[in-house]
Design a protein around this motif. Structure first.
Motif, PDB file in Angstrom:
ATOM      1  N   GLY A 389       0.660  -1.278   0.045  1.00  0.00           N
ATOM      2  CA  GLY A 389       0.023   0.103  -0.007  1.00  0.00           C
ATOM      3  C   GLY A 389       0.889   1.339   0.079  1.00  0.00           C
ATOM      4  N   VAL A 390       1.825   1.249   1.034  1.00  0.00           N
ATOM      5  CA  VAL A 390       2.690   2.475   0.688  1.00  0.00           C
ATOM      6  C   VAL A 390       3.406   2.645  -0.353  1.00  0.00           C
ATOM      7  N   GLY A 391       3.916   1.562  -1.021  1.00  0.00           N
ATOM      8  CA  GLY A 391       4.668   1.364  -2.242  1.00  0.00           C
ATOM      9  C   GLY A 391       3.889   2.046  -3.404  1.00  0.00           C
ATOM     10  N   VAL A 392       2.353   1.606  -3.375  1.00  0.00           N
ATOM     11  CA  VAL A 392       1.661   2.072  -4.447  1.00  0.00           C
ATOM     12  C   VAL A 392       1.364   3.534  -4.163  1.00  0.00           C
ATOM     13  N   LEU A 393       1.449   4.098  -2.957  1.00  0.00           N
ATOM     14  CA  LEU A 393       1.082   5.625  -2.717  1.00  0.00           C
ATOM     15  C   LEU A 393       2.349   6.289  -3.148  1.00  0.00           C
ATOM     16  N   VAL A 394       3.312   5.828  -2.769  1.00  0.00           N
ATOM     17  CA  VAL A 394       4.715   6.441  -3.218  1.00  0.00           C
ATOM     18  C   VAL A 394       4.827   6.448  -4.648  1.00  0.00           C
ATOM     19  N   ALA A 395       4.475   5.556  -5.432  1.00  0.00           N
ATOM     20  CA  ALA A 395       4.535   5.562  -6.825  1.00  0.00           C
ATOM     21  C   ALA A 395       3.696   6.500  -7.457  1.00  0.00           C
ATOM     22  N   MET A 396       2.404   6.640  -6.896  1.00  0.00           N
ATOM     23  CA  MET A 396       1.632   7.607  -7.431  1.00  0.00           C
ATOM     24  C   MET A 396       1.929   8.811  -7.137  1.00  0.00           C
ATOM     25  N   VAL A 397       2.619   9.198  -5.918  1.00  0.00           N
ATOM     26  CA  VAL A 397       3.271  10.732  -5.810  1.00  0.00           C
ATOM     27  C   VAL A 397       4.195  10.899  -6.739  1.00  0.00           C
ATOM     28  N   MET A 398       5.007  10.104  -6.922  1.00  0.00           N
ATOM     29  CA  MET A 398       6.349  10.244  -7.687  1.00  0.00           C
ATOM     30  C   MET A 398       5.802  10.300  -9.299  1.00  0.00           C
ATOM     31  N   PHE A 399       4.625   9.491  -9.727  1.00  0.00           N
ATOM     32  CA  PHE A 399       4.206   9.560 -11.020  1.00  0.00           C
ATOM     33  C   PHE A 399       3.530  11.095 -11.285  1.00  0.00           C
ATOM     34  N   ALA A 400       2.871  11.467 -10.306  1.00  0.00           N
ATOM     35  CA  ALA A 400       2.139  12.856 -10.261  1.00  0.00           C
ATOM     36  C   ALA A 400       3.035  13.885 -10.517  1.00  0.00           C
ATOM     37  N   ARG A 401       4.095  13.870  -9.689  1.00  0.00           N
ATOM     38  CA  ARG A 401       5.255  14.764  -9.824  1.00  0.00           C
ATOM     39  C   ARG A 401       5.979  14.857 -11.273  1.00  0.00           C
ATOM     40  N   ARG A 402       6.281  13.570 -11.615  1.00  0.00           N
ATOM     41  CA  ARG A 402       6.953  13.520 -13.006  1.00  0.00           C
ATOM     42  C   ARG A 402       6.189  13.961 -14.151  1.00  0.00           C
ATOM     43  N   VAL A 403       4.819  13.658 -14.183  1.00  0.00           N
ATOM     44  CA  VAL A 403       3.803  13.835 -15.100  1.00  0.00           C
ATOM     45  C   VAL A 403       3.640  15.677 -15.150  1.00  0.00           C
ATOM     46  N   ALA A 404       3.519  15.921 -13.756  1.00  0.00           N
ATOM     47  CA  ALA A 404       3.451  17.672 -13.702  1.00  0.00           C
ATOM     48  C   ALA A 404       4.545  18.409 -14.439  1.00  0.00           C
ATOM     49  N   HIS A 405       5.509  17.920 -14.456  1.00  0.00           N
ATOM     50  CA  HIS A 405       6.694  18.619 -14.996  1.00  0.00           C
ATOM     51  C   HIS A 405       6.649  18.499 -16.530  1.00  0.00           C
ATOM     52  N   PHE A 406       5.839  17.789 -17.101  1.00  0.00           N
ATOM     53  CA  PHE A 406       5.770  17.544 -18.411  1.00  0.00           C
ATOM     54  C   PHE A 406       4.727  18.595 -19.180  1.00  0.00           C
ATOM     55  N   GLU A 429      -0.576  16.550 -20.122  1.00  0.00           N
ATOM     56  CA  GLU A 429      -1.838  16.171 -19.338  1.00  0.00           C
ATOM     57  C   GLU A 429      -2.111  17.078 -18.426  1.00  0.00           C
ATOM     58  N   LEU A 430      -3.293  17.587 -18.318  1.00  0.00           N
ATOM     59  CA  LEU A 430      -3.551  18.339 -17.070  1.00  0.00           C
ATOM     60  C   LEU A 430      -4.786  17.718 -16.164  1.00  0.00           C
ATOM     61  N   PHE A 431      -4.150  17.520 -15.066  1.00  0.00           N
ATOM     62  CA  PHE A 431      -4.726  17.096 -13.835  1.00  0.00           C
ATOM     63  C   PHE A 431      -4.281  17.721 -12.494  1.00  0.00           C
ATOM     64  N   PHE A 432      -4.826  17.307 -11.290  1.00  0.00           N
ATOM     65  CA  PHE A 432      -4.683  18.103 -10.218  1.00  0.00           C
ATOM     66  C   PHE A 432      -3.046  18.629  -9.806  1.00  0.00           C
ATOM     67  N   ALA A 433      -2.247  17.666 -10.298  1.00  0.00           N
ATOM     68  CA  ALA A 433      -0.870  18.188  -9.966  1.00  0.00           C
ATOM     69  C   ALA A 433      -0.300  19.056 -11.065  1.00  0.00           C
ATOM     70  N   SER A 434      -0.508  18.880 -12.148  1.00  0.00           N
ATOM     71  CA  SER A 434      -0.074  19.867 -13.174  1.00  0.00           C
ATOM     72  C   SER A 434      -0.721  20.872 -13.540  1.00  0.00           C
ATOM     73  N   SER A 435      -2.025  20.967 -13.060  1.00  0.00           N
ATOM     74  CA  SER A 435      -2.989  22.134 -13.433  1.00  0.00           C
ATOM     75  C   SER A 435      -2.949  23.273 -12.215  1.00  0.00           C
ATOM     76  N   ASN A 436      -2.358  22.784 -11.217  1.00  0.00           N
ATOM     77  CA  ASN A 436      -2.347  23.794 -10.163  1.00  0.00           C
ATOM     78  C   ASN A 436      -1.307  24.836 -10.433  1.00  0.00           C
ATOM     79  N   ASP A 437      -0.220  24.766 -11.198  1.00  0.00           N
ATOM     80  CA  ASP A 437       0.611  25.814 -11.745  1.00  0.00           C
ATOM     81  C   ASP A 437       0.336  26.595 -12.979  1.00  0.00           C
ATOM     82  N   LEU A 438      -1.031  26.064 -13.757  1.00  0.00           N
ATOM     83  CA  LEU A 438      -1.427  26.231 -14.868  1.00  0.00           C
ATOM     84  C   LEU A 438      -1.592  28.071 -14.810  1.00  0.00           C
TER      85      LEU A 438
END
Length: 507
Positions: A389-406, A429-438
């Motif tokens: 569960g923690v591994g999946v959560l960390v993976a989600m956070v890492m993915f969101a950060r990585r995609v946000a910079h794209f 791709e615009l979602f909660f992590a990438s759209s906050n800085d838009l």
């Protein structure tokens, strides 16, 4: 003179090797399944006793659970050759209930957990496995290997010095024999050789019999003596639900691991509800419940070469015969032999390639962080479900950060239709992590009176993005400027029509 061609053993596909009918017709393959089942049964005995102690119940509950789980799952499970029995994960979850309310409530919780697993299985919970990243899977496997090894350490502490040379000899056999021959499973040879040595030399070393008393009768039908009231349900519900989730997660992860080892596919949905059926059957025979066991499964599949349901079924049958009929013989097996086998399993299970310097250098740091986080949490908590569960959560956070910079926003100013116009091209791709800085990417005060936001290279995924676009258009209107959003795909247009202006943007 006739020339005969040299005969070669038939070559089977991985799927053919899983066929029960085909195996029954092949003496060589059937021998592999039978011997694998025997080795697994021998390895299950001390584990089942140890897990019973962890749960705070009589060792018979763990042994009977291992018998009924293995036999039942051999028929209803979705992953051939996988071993299900009493496990430490289930013991840890259920132990507080045994301590506070006794065995009858415990068995009632096992039965209810089985019902939950059937419901979850039929509801398609197995499909959630696709959301577990490879890095979490690698961390899960490595953590499991470490836990298997650590579980053997107590067997090597505070023991007679003879245990160490016996364990060393066992390790030599399990690692060395496969290089000479695979006709007989190396773990079985190690167990037989070390048992003969300790018996004929009368060596005083810890044995399986020291772990607890073995049963001398068959399991019988058991109905838990609990009142059928709302209060009882409130007591057992949280434990049953936790047991159902932990058991399903460990079983489905194990099934995925066996899929990779055997290069075959399994029916995860069937495995999910099959685990539920096995736990219900186990509960009604007074067993402590369980799930798939990765250590014993690896003994069966990787160390012994089993591929069918026959080995799973025979593991349960042999277990019952060994503890009820041949208990006196089983009780003299030295723990050193089983320790050697489990250490071999831990070494074989660990993904050594994942920690090779070349792999770590090539792997993205985020992937390595996810793998390490999964290992650390799993080992620290001794709970595979929490670790995953923690591994999946960390993976989600890492993915969101990585995609946000794209996401990129490019600005240009041109004269269009006689009007000076600022055009912004949004790419990503615009979602909660990438759209906050838009919102901060636009020159609201400096832009001319006409602004075009081109979205043809992007996609709107959630309400956060719609709110960000509303805030941007509101800001431009506040400066008295006209803004148009163009290039949205059909799905993004529908989402904006449904949510646009309704999320409180600009307030």
């Amino acid at each position: 003179m006739a020339v005969t061609k040299a005969e070669h053993p038939p070559v089977f596909t991985p799927e053919q090797l899983q066929s029960v009918r085909g195996t029954l017709k092949s003496p060589r393959r059937l021998k592999t399944e039978v011997l694998a089942g025997l080795v697994v049964a021998l390895a299950l005995i001390p584990e089942a006793i140890a897990f019973s102690i962890i749960a705070g119940v009589d060792p018979r509950l763990g042994l009977f659970a291992s018998f009924t789980m293995a036999v039942t799952i051999a028929f209803v499970g979705g992953r051939p050759a996988m071993i299900s029995a009493a496990t430490g994960a289930i013991a840890l979850v259920i132990a507080p209930l045994v301590k506070s309310h006794g065995v009858d409530y415990f068995i009632a919780a096992v039965i209810m957990a089985g019902i939950f697993q059937i419901i979850l299985g039929l509801s398609g919970v197995a499909k959630l496995m696709r959301f577990i990243p490879r890095s979490v899977m690698v961390g899960f496997v490595n953590a499991l290997a470490i836990l298997i090894f650590l579980s053997q350490v107590p067997e090597l502490l505070g023991v007679p010095w003879l245990v160490y040379p016996l364990t060393a000899l066992g390790l030599v056999i399990v690692f060395g024999l496969p290089k000479l021959t695979r006709a007989v499973p190396a773990p079985l040879v190690a167990i037989v050789v070390l048992t003969l040595i300790t018996v004929f030399a009368a060596l005083a070393v810890p044995t399986v019999g020291d772990k607890g008393e073995l049963p001398d009768s068959l399991p019988t039908l058991f109905i838990p003596n609990v009142p059928f009231t709302l209060e009882t349900l409130q007591v057992i519900f949280p434990f049953a639900l936790a047991m159902a989730f932990v058991g399903l997660l460990e079983s489905l992860m194990t099934a995925k691991l066996v899929d990779d080892v055997t290069d075959t596919r399994s029916h995860k949905t069937r495995e999910a509800w099959g685990q539920g059926v096995a736990n219900i059957v186990t509960g009604f025979f007074g067993g402590m419940g369980g799930c798939a066991m990765i250590g014993q499964t690896m003994i069966n599949v990787k160390a012994s070469g089993a591929r069918t349901r026959i080995s799973t079924f025979l593991a349960g049958i042999f277990l019952l015969i060994l503890v009820v009929v041949l208990g006196d013989i089983v009780s003299v097996i030295p723990m050193a032999a089983l320790v050697a086998v489990m250490i071999f399993v831990s070494v074989a299970t660990f993904d050594w390639h994942s920690i090779h310097p070349r792999t770590l250098k090539a792997m993205p740091k985020s992937e390595t962080i996810v793998m390490v986080a999964t290992v650390i949490v799993t080992v620290a908590t001794h709970n595979l479900a929490i670790g995953v569960g923690v591994g999946v959560l960390v993976a989600m956070v890492m993915f969101a950060r990585r995609v946000a910079h794209f996401v990129t926003v490019e600005r240009s100013v041109k004269t269009i239709g006689g009007h000076e116009t600022a055009t912004y091209v949004v790419d990503g791709e615009l979602f909660f992590a990438s759209s906050n800085d838009l919102y901060t990417q636009f020159e609201y005060a400096l832009d001319p009176a006409h602004v075009v936001i081109d979205m043809h290279a992007s996609h709107l995924w959630d309400a956060s993005t719609i709110a960000a676009l509303d805030a941007i258009t509101a800001k431009y209107h506040h400066h008295g400027k006209d803004v148009k959003i163009v290039g949205l795909n059909d799905a993004s247009i529908l989402m904006r029509q449904r949510l646009g202006g309704k999320l409180g943007a600009g307030h």
